[in-house]
Structures are given as C-alpha cells and as structure tokens.
Enzyme design. Structure first.
Site, PDB file in Angstrom:
ATOM      1  N   ARG A  68      12.371  -7.361   3.129  1.00 34.59           N
ATOM      2  CA  ARG A  68      12.215  -5.957   2.744  1.00 34.59           C
ATOM      3  C   ARG A  68      13.346  -5.102   3.328  1.00 34.59           C
ATOM      4  O   ARG A  68      13.713  -5.246   4.481  1.00 34.59           O
ATOM      5  CB  ARG A  68      10.869  -5.435   3.242  1.00 34.59           C
ATOM      6  CG  ARG A  68      10.722  -3.931   3.130  1.00 34.59           C
ATOM      7  CD  ARG A  68       9.277  -3.513   3.136  1.00 34.59           C
ATOM      8  NE  ARG A  68       8.695  -3.482   4.467  1.00 34.59           N
ATOM      9  CZ  ARG A  68       7.434  -3.096   4.712  1.00 34.59           C
ATOM     10  NH1 ARG A  68       6.644  -2.762   3.709  1.00 34.59           N
ATOM     11  NH2 ARG A  68       6.969  -3.084   5.926  1.00 34.59           N
ATOM     12  N   ARG A  80      -7.186   2.579  10.559  1.00 35.64           N
ATOM     13  CA  ARG A  80      -6.871   1.180  10.821  1.00 35.64           C
ATOM     14  C   ARG A  80      -7.970   0.520  11.649  1.00 35.64           C
ATOM     15  O   ARG A  80      -7.962  -0.687  11.835  1.00 35.64           O
ATOM     16  CB  ARG A  80      -5.600   1.078  11.671  1.00 35.64           C
ATOM     17  CG  ARG A  80      -4.307   1.175  10.916  1.00 35.64           C
ATOM     18  CD  ARG A  80      -3.790  -0.195  10.595  1.00 35.64           C
ATOM     19  NE  ARG A  80      -2.378  -0.435  10.813  1.00 35.64           N
ATOM     20  CZ  ARG A  80      -1.373   0.173  10.217  1.00 35.64           C
ATOM     21  NH1 ARG A  80      -1.555   1.169   9.418  1.00 35.64           N
ATOM     22  NH2 ARG A  80      -0.133  -0.195  10.465  1.00 35.64           N
ATOM     23  N   LYS A 101       0.818  -1.215   0.000  1.00 39.21           N
ATOM     24  CA  LYS A 101       0.000   0.000   0.000  1.00 39.21           C
ATOM     25  C   LYS A 101       0.853   1.267   0.000  1.00 39.21           C
ATOM     26  O   LYS A 101       0.459   2.264  -0.588  1.00 39.21           O
ATOM     27  CB  LYS A 101      -1.039  -0.001   1.127  1.00 39.21           C
ATOM     28  CG  LYS A 101      -0.506  -0.157   2.518  1.00 39.21           C
ATOM     29  CD  LYS A 101      -1.683  -0.329   3.457  1.00 39.21           C
ATOM     30  CE  LYS A 101      -1.361  -0.583   4.903  1.00 39.21           C
ATOM     31  NZ  LYS A 101      -0.013  -0.802   5.376  1.00 39.21           N
ATOM     32  N   ARG A 134       1.740  -8.083  13.664  1.00 41.12           N
ATOM     33  CA  ARG A 134       1.064  -7.048  12.872  1.00 41.12           C
ATOM     34  C   ARG A 134      -0.030  -7.659  11.996  1.00 41.12           C
ATOM     35  O   ARG A 134      -1.084  -7.066  11.785  1.00 41.12           O
ATOM     36  CB  ARG A 134       2.075  -6.285  12.023  1.00 41.12           C
ATOM     37  CG  ARG A 134       2.759  -5.153  12.818  1.00 41.12           C
ATOM     38  CD  ARG A 134       4.180  -4.898  12.362  1.00 41.12           C
ATOM     39  NE  ARG A 134       4.302  -4.398  11.026  1.00 41.12           N
ATOM     40  CZ  ARG A 134       5.372  -4.586  10.247  1.00 41.12           C
ATOM     41  NH1 ARG A 134       6.406  -5.276  10.676  1.00 41.12           N
ATOM     42  NH2 ARG A 134       5.416  -4.096   9.032  1.00 41.12           N
ATOM     43  N   ARG A 155      13.675  -2.051   8.533  1.00 44.80           N
ATOM     44  CA  ARG A 155      12.837  -1.432   9.552  1.00 44.80           C
ATOM     45  C   ARG A 155      12.917  -2.272  10.809  1.00 44.80           C
ATOM     46  O   ARG A 155      12.914  -3.502  10.731  1.00 44.80           O
ATOM     47  CB  ARG A 155      11.383  -1.417   9.067  1.00 44.80           C
ATOM     48  CG  ARG A 155      10.918  -0.077   8.614  1.00 44.80           C
ATOM     49  CD  ARG A 155       9.566  -0.174   7.990  1.00 44.80           C
ATOM     50  NE  ARG A 155       8.524  -0.629   8.915  1.00 44.80           N
ATOM     51  CZ  ARG A 155       7.235  -0.627   8.626  1.00 44.80           C
ATOM     52  NH1 ARG A 155       6.843  -0.206   7.434  1.00 44.80           N
ATOM     53  NH2 ARG A 155       6.344  -1.034   9.493  1.00 44.80           N
TER      54      ARG A 155
HETATM   55  P1  ADP Z   1       2.668  -1.858   8.361  1.00 43.18           P
HETATM   56  O1  ADP Z   1       1.398  -1.605   7.589  1.00 43.18           O
HETATM   57  O2  ADP Z   1       3.774  -2.415   7.528  1.00 43.18           O
HETATM   58  O3  ADP Z   1       2.471  -2.629   9.635  1.00 43.18           O
HETATM   59  P2  ADP Z   1       2.939   1.031   9.032  1.00 43.18           P
HETATM   60  O4  ADP Z   1       4.162   1.747   8.611  1.00 43.18           O
HETATM   61  O5  ADP Z   1       1.644   1.428   8.389  1.00 43.18           O
HETATM   62  O6  ADP Z   1       3.276  -0.500   8.857  1.00 43.18           O
HETATM   63  O7  ADP Z   1       2.746   1.156  10.633  1.00 43.18           O
HETATM   64  C1  ADP Z   1       3.762   0.821  11.532  1.00 43.18           C
HETATM   65  C2  ADP Z   1       3.248   0.883  12.952  1.00 43.18           C
HETATM   66  O8  ADP Z   1       2.773   2.206  13.234  1.00 43.18           O
HETATM   67  C3  ADP Z   1       2.057  -0.023  13.259  1.00 43.18           C
HETATM   68  O9  ADP Z   1       2.482  -1.323  13.615  1.00 43.18           O
HETATM   69  C4  ADP Z   1       1.414   0.722  14.425  1.00 43.18           C
HETATM   70  O10 ADP Z   1       2.138   0.502  15.637  1.00 43.18           O
HETATM   71  C5  ADP Z   1       1.612   2.179  14.062  1.00 43.18           C
HETATM   72  N1  ADP Z   1       0.457   2.722  13.279  1.00 43.18           N
HETATM   73  C6  ADP Z   1       0.504   3.238  12.014  1.00 43.18           C
HETATM   74  N2  ADP Z   1      -0.713   3.677  11.613  1.00 43.18           N
HETATM   75  C7  ADP Z   1      -1.567   3.424  12.633  1.00 43.18           C
HETATM   76  C8  ADP Z   1      -2.974   3.626  12.827  1.00 43.18           C
HETATM   77  N3  ADP Z   1      -3.755   4.165  11.874  1.00 43.18           N
HETATM   78  N4  ADP Z   1      -3.500   3.231  14.003  1.00 43.18           N
HETATM   79  C9  ADP Z   1      -2.749   2.684  14.984  1.00 43.18           C
HETATM   80  N5  ADP Z   1      -1.434   2.464  14.872  1.00 43.18           N
HETATM   81  C10 ADP Z   1      -0.826   2.824  13.712  1.00 43.18           C
END
Ligand code: ADP
Ligand code: ZN
Length: 221
Positions: free
Chosen positions: A127, A88, A13, A173, A162
């Site tokens: 990755r 989310r 995404k 996750r 990361r």
């Molecule tokens: P991925 O989709 O690969 O898990 P992201 O970069 O979108 O990674 O998010 C990394 C972390 O940031 C998540 O595991 C969470 O801890 C936090 N996070 C990001 N966006 C949100 C959200 N909308 N609500 C809650 N936590 C979030």
C-alpha cells in the site's frame, strides 16, 4: 445517519467509508487520520500517542474517546457521520452510544469488511498513500497502481508509505484487531445494526462492488 466502518487494518474501510461519505454527504471521521495529523504537527496529543501508533498498539480509550467526542461536537456532524477506525473496543462503543443518546441520536449501522489476514498482509505491504493530507488517496503497487509510479492520479502529489505499513507492524495490528474486534462485532450484532461485506480483493472492481453493496443496504434500512 451515524455509520461505523469495521474491519482489520487494510480491509478497505477507509476507501469504502470515504466513498459513502461523499455519496451520502456525511463527514468522514477517521481516528487514524486525526492521529497521524497530530503526530505530524508534533502537538501535545501527538507526543502522547506516538509510541502506541509506531508499535501498532491501541491508543488508550480515554484519549481516543476525548478526541472523537470533540470532533463529533462540531457543527458539520449534526446530521451524522461515517466513523472509520472508531470504535475499536467495546468500551469505546459504549462511550459512543452514551454520547449519541444524550443528543437523541444513535448508531444506525455498523459495516464490517471481512478480509482474511493473508489477504490483508498482501495488501498492506504494497500500500502507498497520497502525501497530500486533504487528498489521502490510497494505492496498491500490485492491485491498484497509480498511472505514473509514485504520483497520485487525483492530485499529482507524491505517494508515500505509511510508517506503520510494514510486515511486522501489520502483524501486530492484526493481532490487536482480532483481540478486540470479537466483542465489538458481538456488541453490534446484539443491537441489530451489524452488516458484513466480504470484499473480493482480487477483483479490479472490489471498491465499487463493496461501495454499491453497502449503499444498497443503507438505502433500504
Ligand atoms: P489501521 O486500521 O490500518 O490499523 P488506522 O489508520 O485506523 O489504521 O489506525 C492507525 C493507528 O492509530 C492504530 O494502530 C492505533 O495506534 C491508532 N488508533 C486509531 N484509531 C484508534 C482507536 N479507535 N482506538 C485506539 N487506537 C486507535
Ligand atoms: Zn492525492
């Protein structure tokens, strides 16, 4: 246009959202990127969210909503945005709708990238991403290697992993994604804006194919 990117961790995404953002000239707002920058700068917000991020858990809704609303209030967002990693949860989605409605705006499309868990794990453990924050290009040592090992093709910076891209955190996750995404997908299905893409991650042109499918859909909306 306000476009939401949905999909599990490593579903692509970020990459697809980034391309659509360039092509449609809309800012790309990724909550994960915002939070990682806060962690790195050790801000108050960064300290508050570290334990959630390190463990692959969701940052509490009120913290996320406040962060996003402040970003969405900036001048460059007045014509829309690509939201990546937000909402989310259903409560985040409701808060977003309310925020946009007050400005006479709405979510125009929610794009889901549907990739199997097995493929996601394969992808994420390999990755690597560019360490240069303003570049952020993503590579995969197996499926999409950089030309020179460990160096970004685009900007020449070093590639890093990361902190949360290890198998254990990825499983966590994924669990969080499945626990929360169902009602979120239902929510956007009910409002009639959900569009699902099934990317073939074994294809060399997976990114181009997904981007072109998404853009065709958006242009015909
Ligand atoms: P991925 O989709 O690969 O898990 P992201 O970069 O979108 O990674 O998010 C990394 C972390 O940031 C998540 O595991 C969470 O801890 C936090 N996070 C990001 N966006 C949100 C959200 N909308 N609500 C809650 N936590 C979030
Ligand atoms: Zn780079």
């Amino acid at each position: 246009m306000y476009i939401i990117m949905l999909g599990g961790p490593g579903s692509g995404k970020g990459s697809v959202g980034g391309r659509v953002s360039e092509d449609f000239n809309l800012p790309h707002i990724a909550t994960g990127d915002i939070f990682r920058a806060e962690l790195k700068s050790e801000t108050e917000l960064g300290k508050k969210i570290k334990k959630y991020m390190d463990n692959g858990l969701l940052v509490p809704d009120e913290v996320v909503i406040e962060t996003v609303e402040s970003r969405l209030s900036q001048e460059d967002v007045k014509n829309g945005a690509i939201l990546d990693g937000f909402p989310r949860t259903k409560d985040q989605a409701i808060a977003l709708d309310k925020f946009l409605a007050e400005k006479g705006k709405k979510v125009d499309a929610a794009i889901e990238l549907d990739v199997s868990d097995e493929d996601i794990v394969k992808r994420i453990v390999k990755r690597v991403i560019c360490s240069n924050k303003s570049c952020g290009e993503s590579y995969n040592t197996e499926f999409k290697p950089s030309k020179e090992e460990g160096i970004c093709d685009k900007c020449g910076s070093t590639l890093i992993k990361r902190a949360d891209d290890n198998e254990e955190t990825v499983m966590q996750r994924l669990k969080v994604y499945h626990d929360t995404s169902k009602e979120l997908l239902e929510y956007y299905k009910d409002t009639g804006v959900l569009y699902t893409v099934h990317p073939n991650i074994y294809s060399k042109t997976v990114l181009e194919d997904s981007v072109s499918e998404v853009e065709t859909y958006l242009k015909n909306k």
